[in-house]
Design a protein around this motif. Structure first.
Motif, PDB file in Angstrom:
ATOM      1  N   UNK A  76       0.940  -1.179   0.002  1.00  0.00           N
ATOM      2  CA  UNK A  76       0.129  -0.017   0.174  1.00  0.00           C
ATOM      3  C   UNK A  76       0.872   1.359  -0.090  1.00  0.00           C
ATOM      4  N   UNK A  77       2.094   1.253   0.948  1.00  0.00           N
ATOM      5  CA  UNK A  77       3.023   2.343   0.920  1.00  0.00           C
ATOM      6  C   UNK A  77       3.653   2.499  -0.595  1.00  0.00           C
ATOM      7  N   UNK A  78       3.767   1.253  -0.981  1.00  0.00           N
ATOM      8  CA  UNK A  78       4.636   1.467  -2.588  1.00  0.00           C
ATOM      9  C   UNK A  78       3.522   2.089  -3.645  1.00  0.00           C
ATOM     10  N   UNK A  79       2.436   1.744  -3.395  1.00  0.00           N
ATOM     11  CA  UNK A  79       1.227   2.630  -4.445  1.00  0.00           C
ATOM     12  C   UNK A  79       1.179   3.999  -4.048  1.00  0.00           C
ATOM     13  N   UNK A  80       1.288   4.189  -2.761  1.00  0.00           N
ATOM     14  CA  UNK A  80       1.135   5.597  -2.300  1.00  0.00           C
ATOM     15  C   UNK A  80      -0.408   6.030  -2.017  1.00  0.00           C
ATOM     16  N   UNK A  81      -1.074   4.772  -1.630  1.00  0.00           N
ATOM     17  CA  UNK A  81      -2.658   5.016  -0.986  1.00  0.00           C
ATOM     18  C   UNK A  81      -2.559   5.719   0.147  1.00  0.00           C
ATOM     19  N   UNK A  82      -3.257   6.704   0.405  1.00  0.00           N
ATOM     20  CA  UNK A  82      -3.341   7.121   1.750  1.00  0.00           C
ATOM     21  C   UNK A  82      -4.774   7.055   2.332  1.00  0.00           C
ATOM     22  N   UNK A  83      -5.664   6.386   1.930  1.00  0.00           N
ATOM     23  CA  UNK A  83      -7.060   6.393   2.384  1.00  0.00           C
ATOM     24  C   UNK A  83      -7.743   7.812   1.995  1.00  0.00           C
ATOM     25  N   UNK A  84      -9.183   7.512   2.640  1.00  0.00           N
ATOM     26  CA  UNK A  84     -10.007   8.449   2.540  1.00  0.00           C
ATOM     27  C   UNK A  84      -9.464   9.831   3.592  1.00  0.00           C
ATOM     28  N   UNK A  85      -9.695  10.970   3.189  1.00  0.00           N
ATOM     29  CA  UNK A  85      -9.045  12.223   3.842  1.00  0.00           C
ATOM     30  C   UNK A  85     -10.151  13.318   3.657  1.00  0.00           C
ATOM     31  N   UNK A  86     -10.620  13.994   5.095  1.00  0.00           N
ATOM     32  CA  UNK A  86     -11.570  14.905   4.899  1.00  0.00           C
ATOM     33  C   UNK A  86     -11.140  15.994   4.087  1.00  0.00           C
ATOM     34  N   UNK A  87     -12.182  16.815   3.285  1.00  0.00           N
ATOM     35  CA  UNK A  87     -11.735  17.790   2.704  1.00  0.00           C
ATOM     36  C   UNK A  87     -11.578  18.989   3.609  1.00  0.00           C
ATOM     37  N   UNK A  88     -11.022  20.049   3.409  1.00  0.00           N
ATOM     38  CA  UNK A  88     -10.783  21.193   4.100  1.00  0.00           C
ATOM     39  C   UNK A  88     -11.422  22.399   3.558  1.00  0.00           C
ATOM     40  N   UNK A  89     -12.478  23.162   4.128  1.00  0.00           N
ATOM     41  CA  UNK A  89     -13.318  24.005   3.783  1.00  0.00           C
ATOM     42  C   UNK A  89     -12.339  25.473   3.937  1.00  0.00           C
ATOM     43  N   UNK A  90     -12.002  26.097   2.922  1.00  0.00           N
ATOM     44  CA  UNK A  90     -11.262  27.469   3.060  1.00  0.00           C
ATOM     45  C   UNK A  90     -12.254  28.569   2.812  1.00  0.00           C
ATOM     46  N   UNK A  91     -13.594  28.300   2.632  1.00  0.00           N
ATOM     47  CA  UNK A  91     -14.445  29.439   2.228  1.00  0.00           C
ATOM     48  C   UNK A  91     -14.431  29.671   0.588  1.00  0.00           C
ATOM     49  N   UNK A  92     -15.169  30.466  -0.026  1.00  0.00           N
ATOM     50  CA  UNK A  92     -15.453  30.726  -1.244  1.00  0.00           C
ATOM     51  C   UNK A  92     -14.372  31.338  -1.862  1.00  0.00           C
ATOM     52  N   UNK A  93     -13.745  30.719  -2.760  1.00  0.00           N
ATOM     53  CA  UNK A  93     -12.517  31.772  -3.451  1.00  0.00           C
ATOM     54  C   UNK A  93     -12.900  33.177  -3.831  1.00  0.00           C
ATOM     55  N   UNK A  94     -12.072  34.202  -3.590  1.00  0.00           N
ATOM     56  CA  UNK A  94     -12.305  35.514  -3.662  1.00  0.00           C
ATOM     57  C   UNK A  94     -12.884  35.862  -5.252  1.00  0.00           C
ATOM     58  N   UNK A  95     -12.467  35.125  -6.141  1.00  0.00           N
ATOM     59  CA  UNK A  95     -12.554  35.373  -7.618  1.00  0.00           C
ATOM     60  C   UNK A  95     -14.359  35.126  -7.565  1.00  0.00           C
ATOM     61  N   UNK A  96     -14.736  34.005  -7.059  1.00  0.00           N
ATOM     62  CA  UNK A  96     -16.029  33.732  -7.303  1.00  0.00           C
ATOM     63  C   UNK A  96     -17.013  34.915  -6.460  1.00  0.00           C
ATOM     64  N   UNK A  97     -16.464  35.342  -5.251  1.00  0.00           N
ATOM     65  CA  UNK A  97     -17.232  36.184  -4.528  1.00  0.00           C
ATOM     66  C   UNK A  97     -17.132  37.552  -5.300  1.00  0.00           C
ATOM     67  N   UNK A  98     -16.133  37.828  -6.032  1.00  0.00           N
ATOM     68  CA  UNK A  98     -16.299  39.082  -6.752  1.00  0.00           C
ATOM     69  C   UNK A  98     -17.418  39.024  -8.137  1.00  0.00           C
ATOM     70  N   UNK A  99     -17.306  37.775  -8.445  1.00  0.00           N
ATOM     71  CA  UNK A  99     -18.049  37.530  -9.836  1.00  0.00           C
ATOM     72  C   UNK A  99     -19.582  37.908  -9.543  1.00  0.00           C
ATOM     73  N   UNK A 100     -19.811  37.566  -8.140  1.00  0.00           N
ATOM     74  CA  UNK A 100     -21.490  37.753  -7.676  1.00  0.00           C
ATOM     75  C   UNK A 100     -21.716  38.723  -7.055  1.00  0.00           C
ATOM     76  N   UNK A 101     -20.638  39.821  -6.734  1.00  0.00           N
ATOM     77  CA  UNK A 101     -20.757  41.238  -6.242  1.00  0.00           C
ATOM     78  C   UNK A 101     -20.567  40.935  -4.926  1.00  0.00           C
ATOM     79  N   UNK A 102     -20.043  40.222  -4.281  1.00  0.00           N
ATOM     80  CA  UNK A 102     -20.198  40.122  -2.866  1.00  0.00           C
ATOM     81  C   UNK A 102     -18.614  40.903  -2.204  1.00  0.00           C
ATOM     82  N   UNK A 103     -17.738  41.118  -3.363  1.00  0.00           N
ATOM     83  CA  UNK A 103     -16.606  41.756  -3.234  1.00  0.00           C
ATOM     84  C   UNK A 103     -16.273  42.640  -4.051  1.00  0.00           C
ATOM     85  N   UNK A 104     -15.832  43.651  -3.841  1.00  0.00           N
ATOM     86  CA  UNK A 104     -15.456  44.891  -4.692  1.00  0.00           C
ATOM     87  C   UNK A 104     -14.303  44.544  -5.477  1.00  0.00           C
ATOM     88  N   UNK A 105     -14.341  44.778  -6.829  1.00  0.00           N
ATOM     89  CA  UNK A 105     -13.420  44.414  -7.868  1.00  0.00           C
ATOM     90  C   UNK A 105     -11.939  45.366  -7.631  1.00  0.00           C
TER      91      UNK A 105
END
Length: 207
Positions: A178-207
């Protein structure tokens, strides 16, 4: 053939298995069988665990056959800079266990090992395990590539395909594999918030 890339693909199929940890038996063949039987795992019924103990108490391969299986396993997955050889992580014992657990493998494996020795004797004058590494590889090269193999070695091709499948399944369900394959199993995602470019696109941030 890129050995590790091909076998890793096969190994990924079986990464979640725990059978190797149950199948690897101590090299001390004289040890008490009960000492080699793994603990009953959660979810394993009593009747299943009793069957495992029964299989551990039985022997299928002769000493010569098991030695030949070991040679073949290490040809298929030798030691390299990444991981140990197949035999070093208990693959021959895994194959012994599987052959006892799935009786339909018994005739193909025993017949294939016999064919290999007869073929080796005709070509090089000795049983396969007794040949030099060079002569062993010459024989393996004749049966390891089905599309290139001659019709007269068809039985050997079938046997080697089975041997290769069992070896890769055994190796790539160990920690080392398994180490040879490099398999690490399931890992939880890390939520870092909505990307700034998406927020700007929808008017939540000033350009």
């Amino acid at each position: 053939m890129n050995r590790r890339q091909t076998l890793k693909t096969l190994g990924l199929i079986a990464v979640g298995s725990t059978i190797v940890s149950q199948a690897c038996v101590s090299e001390d063949k004289g040890a008490d069988v009960a000492a080699n039987v793994p603990k009953q795992l959660p979810g394993v019924q009593d009747v299943e665990h009793e069957r495992i103990k029964k299989l551990y108490s039985e022997t299928f391969f002769s000493a010569h056959e098991l030695a030949t299986v070991t040679v073949l396993a290490d040809i298929i997955i030798p030691e390299d800079e990444i991981s140990p050889s197949a035999s070093a992580v208990g693959v021959p014992d895994f194959i012994e266990f599987i052959v006892k657990d799935i009786p339909s493998y018994q005739i193909p494996m025993r017949g294939g090992l016999k064919w290999l020795d007869v073929f080796a004797n005709k070509q090089s004058g000795n049983a396969f395990r007794e040949l030099s590494k060079e002569d062993q590889l010459k024989i393996v090269d004749q049966i390891a590539y089905p599309s290139k193999a001659k019709p007269e070695v068809a039985q050997g091709v079938t046997f080697f395909n089975l041997m290769r499948n069992l070896t890769s399944s055994g190796f790539y369900t160990t920690k080392e594999g398994i180490d040879d394959i490099g398999y690490v199993g399931n890992r939880p995602g890390v939520w870092e918030g909505v990307p700034e470019d998406v927020l700007r696109e929808h008017g939540f941030l000033e350009s």
